[in-house]
Motif scaffolding. Structure first.
Motif, PDB file in Angstrom:
ATOM      1  N   SER A  29      38.710  30.825  50.189  1.00 11.74           N
ATOM      2  CA  SER A  29      39.869  30.283  50.908  1.00 11.74           C
ATOM      3  C   SER A  29      41.170  30.468  50.130  1.00 11.74           C
ATOM      4  O   SER A  29      42.234  30.606  50.726  1.00 11.74           O
ATOM      5  CB  SER A  29      39.654  28.811  51.250  1.00 11.74           C
ATOM      6  N   ASP A  30      41.099  30.524  48.788  1.00  9.21           N
ATOM      7  CA  ASP A  30      42.317  30.749  48.010  1.00  9.21           C
ATOM      8  C   ASP A  30      42.880  32.152  48.237  1.00  9.21           C
ATOM      9  O   ASP A  30      44.097  32.350  48.288  1.00  9.21           O
ATOM     10  CB  ASP A  30      42.087  30.484  46.518  1.00  9.21           C
ATOM     11  N   ILE A  31      42.011  33.125  48.450  1.00  8.46           N
ATOM     12  CA  ILE A  31      42.459  34.490  48.736  1.00  8.46           C
ATOM     13  C   ILE A  31      43.080  34.552  50.128  1.00  8.46           C
ATOM     14  O   ILE A  31      44.135  35.164  50.318  1.00  8.46           O
ATOM     15  CB  ILE A  31      41.291  35.492  48.632  1.00  8.46           C
ATOM     16  N   ILE A  32      42.444  33.903  51.082  1.00  9.56           N
ATOM     17  CA  ILE A  32      42.979  33.875  52.442  1.00  9.56           C
ATOM     18  C   ILE A  32      44.351  33.214  52.457  1.00  9.56           C
ATOM     19  O   ILE A  32      45.285  33.705  53.092  1.00  9.56           O
ATOM     20  CB  ILE A  32      41.997  33.171  53.398  1.00  9.56           C
ATOM     21  N   ALA A  33      44.495  32.112  51.732  1.00 10.91           N
ATOM     22  CA  ALA A  33      45.789  31.426  51.662  1.00 10.91           C
ATOM     23  C   ALA A  33      46.845  32.309  50.999  1.00 10.91           C
ATOM     24  O   ALA A  33      47.996  32.333  51.425  1.00 10.91           O
ATOM     25  CB  ALA A  33      45.653  30.111  50.911  1.00 10.91           C
ATOM     26  N   LEU A  34      46.469  33.045  49.972  1.00 10.52           N
ATOM     27  CA  LEU A  34      47.408  33.940  49.298  1.00 10.52           C
ATOM     28  C   LEU A  34      47.902  35.030  50.243  1.00 10.52           C
ATOM     29  O   LEU A  34      49.085  35.358  50.268  1.00 10.52           O
ATOM     30  CB  LEU A  34      46.751  34.581  48.068  1.00 10.52           C
ATOM     31  N   ILE A  35      47.006  35.558  51.056  1.00 14.48           N
ATOM     32  CA  ILE A  35      47.357  36.667  51.944  1.00 14.48           C
ATOM     33  C   ILE A  35      47.993  36.196  53.241  1.00 14.48           C
ATOM     34  O   ILE A  35      48.990  36.759  53.687  1.00 14.48           O
ATOM     35  CB  ILE A  35      46.107  37.524  52.248  1.00 14.48           C
ATOM     36  N   ASP A  36      47.417  35.164  53.858  1.00 16.54           N
ATOM     37  CA  ASP A  36      47.856  34.799  55.207  1.00 16.54           C
ATOM     38  C   ASP A  36      47.890  33.291  55.418  1.00 16.54           C
ATOM     39  O   ASP A  36      46.916  32.697  55.864  1.00 16.54           O
ATOM     40  CB  ASP A  36      46.925  35.447  56.235  1.00 16.54           C
ATOM     41  N   SER A  37      49.013  32.685  55.076  1.00 22.04           N
ATOM     42  CA  SER A  37      49.273  31.274  55.353  1.00 22.04           C
ATOM     43  C   SER A  37      50.785  31.131  55.524  1.00 22.04           C
ATOM     44  O   SER A  37      51.503  32.125  55.525  1.00 22.04           O
ATOM     45  CB  SER A  37      48.748  30.381  54.223  1.00 22.04           C
ATOM     46  N   LYS A  38      51.273  29.910  55.652  1.00 26.53           N
ATOM     47  CA  LYS A  38      52.717  29.730  55.848  1.00 26.53           C
ATOM     48  C   LYS A  38      53.529  30.251  54.666  1.00 26.53           C
ATOM     49  O   LYS A  38      54.635  30.746  54.847  1.00 26.53           O
ATOM     50  CB  LYS A  38      53.044  28.261  56.099  1.00 26.53           C
ATOM     51  N   GLN A  39      53.009  30.117  53.470  1.00 22.34           N
ATOM     52  CA  GLN A  39      53.669  30.656  52.282  1.00 22.34           C
ATOM     53  C   GLN A  39      52.716  31.636  51.623  1.00 22.34           C
ATOM     54  O   GLN A  39      51.994  31.287  50.689  1.00 22.34           O
ATOM     55  CB  GLN A  39      54.061  29.535  51.336  1.00 22.34           C
ATOM     56  N   SER A  40      52.713  32.858  52.138  1.00 21.73           N
ATOM     57  CA  SER A  40      51.757  33.868  51.696  1.00 21.73           C
ATOM     58  C   SER A  40      52.450  35.216  51.525  1.00 21.73           C
ATOM     59  O   SER A  40      53.650  35.358  51.759  1.00 21.73           O
ATOM     60  CB  SER A  40      50.657  34.003  52.745  1.00 21.73           C
ATOM     61  N   ILE A  41      51.670  36.197  51.140  1.00 20.86           N
ATOM     62  CA  ILE A  41      52.205  37.549  50.990  1.00 20.86           C
ATOM     63  C   ILE A  41      52.679  38.087  52.343  1.00 20.86           C
ATOM     64  O   ILE A  41      53.753  38.680  52.435  1.00 20.86           O
ATOM     65  CB  ILE A  41      51.159  38.474  50.336  1.00 20.86           C
ATOM     66  N   LEU A  73      46.466  37.011  41.868  1.00 16.36           N
ATOM     67  CA  LEU A  73      47.460  38.079  41.875  1.00 16.36           C
ATOM     68  C   LEU A  73      47.345  38.910  40.604  1.00 16.36           C
ATOM     69  O   LEU A  73      47.266  38.374  39.498  1.00 16.36           O
ATOM     70  CB  LEU A  73      48.880  37.508  41.974  1.00 16.36           C
ATOM     71  N   ILE A  74      47.345  40.216  40.779  1.00 14.83           N
ATOM     72  CA  ILE A  74      47.353  41.151  39.652  1.00 14.83           C
ATOM     73  C   ILE A  74      48.746  41.761  39.598  1.00 14.83           C
ATOM     74  O   ILE A  74      49.172  42.431  40.538  1.00 14.83           O
ATOM     75  CB  ILE A  74      46.301  42.265  39.838  1.00 14.83           C
ATOM     76  N   LYS A  75      49.451  41.490  38.513  1.00  9.90           N
ATOM     77  CA  LYS A  75      50.817  42.006  38.354  1.00  9.90           C
ATOM     78  C   LYS A  75      50.786  43.317  37.579  1.00  9.90           C
ATOM     79  O   LYS A  75      49.956  43.502  36.684  1.00  9.90           O
ATOM     80  CB  LYS A  75      51.682  40.995  37.609  1.00  9.90           C
ATOM     81  N   ALA A  76      51.722  44.190  37.921  1.00 11.26           N
ATOM     82  CA  ALA A  76      51.882  45.435  37.171  1.00 11.26           C
ATOM     83  C   ALA A  76      52.398  45.108  35.776  1.00 11.26           C
ATOM     84  O   ALA A  76      53.046  44.084  35.570  1.00 11.26           O
ATOM     85  CB  ALA A  76      52.849  46.356  37.902  1.00 11.26           C
ATOM     86  N   LYS A  77      52.134  45.977  34.835  1.00 10.32           N
ATOM     87  CA  LYS A  77      52.603  45.739  33.464  1.00 10.32           C
ATOM     88  C   LYS A  77      54.117  45.842  33.356  1.00 10.32           C
ATOM     89  O   LYS A  77      54.722  45.239  32.487  1.00 10.32           O
ATOM     90  CB  LYS A  77      51.946  46.732  32.510  1.00 10.32           C
ATOM     91  N   PHE A  78      54.722  46.623  34.265  1.00  6.28           N
ATOM     92  CA  PHE A  78      56.168  46.812  34.234  1.00  6.28           C
ATOM     93  C   PHE A  78      56.765  46.417  35.572  1.00  6.28           C
ATOM     94  O   PHE A  78      56.157  46.628  36.626  1.00  6.28           O
ATOM     95  CB  PHE A  78      56.515  48.275  33.931  1.00  6.28           C
ATOM     96  N   ALA A  79      57.975  45.857  35.548  1.00  9.77           N
ATOM     97  CA  ALA A  79      58.673  45.471  36.779  1.00  9.77           C
ATOM     98  C   ALA A  79      58.953  46.719  37.618  1.00  9.77           C
ATOM     99  O   ALA A  79      59.159  47.806  37.088  1.00  9.77           O
ATOM    100  CB  ALA A  79      59.973  44.760  36.437  1.00  9.77           C
ATOM    101  N   PHE A  84      51.157  45.921  43.442  1.00  7.13           N
ATOM    102  CA  PHE A  84      50.597  44.661  42.957  1.00  7.13           C
ATOM    103  C   PHE A  84      49.139  44.674  43.384  1.00  7.13           C
ATOM    104  O   PHE A  84      48.714  45.527  44.159  1.00  7.13           O
ATOM    105  CB  PHE A  84      51.347  43.438  43.516  1.00  7.13           C
ATOM    106  N   GLY A  85      48.371  43.758  42.872  1.00  7.36           N
ATOM    107  CA  GLY A  85      46.958  43.731  43.216  1.00  7.36           C
ATOM    108  C   GLY A  85      46.498  42.324  43.543  1.00  7.36           C
ATOM    109  O   GLY A  85      47.177  41.343  43.247  1.00  7.36           O
ATOM    110  N   ILE A  86      45.330  42.262  44.160  1.00 11.20           N
ATOM    111  CA  ILE A  86      44.689  40.986  44.473  1.00 11.20           C
ATOM    112  C   ILE A  86      43.240  41.069  44.031  1.00 11.20           C
ATOM    113  O   ILE A  86      42.552  42.060  44.301  1.00 11.20           O
ATOM    114  CB  ILE A  86      44.766  40.676  45.986  1.00 11.20           C
ATOM    115  N   ARG A  87      42.792  40.031  43.349  1.00  8.82           N
ATOM    116  CA  ARG A  87      41.381  39.936  42.945  1.00  8.82           C
ATOM    117  C   ARG A  87      40.597  39.350  44.114  1.00  8.82           C
ATOM    118  O   ARG A  87      40.485  38.144  44.256  1.00  8.82           O
ATOM    119  CB  ARG A  87      41.236  39.045  41.721  1.00  8.82           C
ATOM    120  N   HIS A  88      40.077  40.228  44.962  1.00  7.94           N
ATOM    121  CA  HIS A  88      39.248  39.793  46.086  1.00  7.94           C
ATOM    122  C   HIS A  88      37.868  39.430  45.563  1.00  7.94           C
ATOM    123  O   HIS A  88      37.511  39.783  44.427  1.00  7.94           O
ATOM    124  CB  HIS A  88      39.136  40.916  47.124  1.00  7.94           C
ATOM    125  N   PHE A  89      37.069  38.759  46.390  1.00  4.35           N
ATOM    126  CA  PHE A  89      35.744  38.355  45.909  1.00  4.35           C
ATOM    127  C   PHE A  89      34.869  39.565  45.587  1.00  4.35           C
ATOM    128  O   PHE A  89      33.999  39.507  44.740  1.00  4.35           O
ATOM    129  CB  PHE A  89      35.059  37.401  46.905  1.00  4.35           C
TER     130      PHE A  89
END
Length: 109
Positions: A29-41, A73-79, A84-89
Motif C-alpha cells: 500500500s505504501d507503493i500505491i500511495a506513492l504512485i497514485d493518491s492525493k499527494q503522489s507522483i 523512492l530511488i534518487k539519482a546520484k546527481f540532480a 528517478f526510481g521506485i522500489r516496487h515489491f
C-alpha cells in the motif's frame, strides 16, 4: 495485487468468514500511495502539466523534493539526471522523465 488481496481479506473478516492456513502477503500500500493518491507522483505530474513553463526536469525536481524521505523512492546520484526510481515489491524500476509531460497531457482530438 496485494492491495486488492488485503481488501478481500478484510471483507471476509467483516462477513465472519475464516481464512484457513493463516495466509500472509507483502503489503504494498505504501507503493500505491506513492504512485497514485492525493499527494503522489501522478498527482505531481497532473499539477506540473498545468504549469505553463514546466519541463520534464522541473517535474523530476518536484518528485525528488516532495518524496525525498520516502523509502521507496530511488534518487539519482546527481540532480537533473533525467530519471528517478521506485522500489516496487518485485524490484527496483527506473523511470526516465524525458517526454513525461508531453505524453501525459490530455489534448482534445
Amino acid at each position: 495485487n496485494n492491495h486488492i488481496f488485503k481488501m478481500e481479506l478484510d471483507d471476509y473478516k467483516a462477513e465472519g468468514i475464516e481464512v484457513a492456513g493463516g495466509l500472509s502477503y507483502k503489503d504494498n500500500s505504501d507503493i500505491i500511495a506513492l504512485i497514485d493518491s492525493k499527494q503522489s507522483i501522478l498527482a505531481t505530474l497532473d499539477e506540473e502539466i498545468s504549469v505553463p513553463k514546466a519541463t520534464d526536469q522541473t517535474f523530476e525536481g518536484k518528485v525528488v523534493k516532495t518524496f525525498d524521505k520516502h523509502p521507496r523512492l530511488i534518487k539519482a546520484k546527481f540532480a537533473n539526471a533525467g530519471y528517478f526510481g521506485i522500489r516496487h515489491f518485485a524490484g527496483p524500476v527506473t523511470y526516465e522523465v524525458a517526454g513525461f509531460l508531453e505524453k501525459n497531457v490530455d489534448k482534445p482530438p
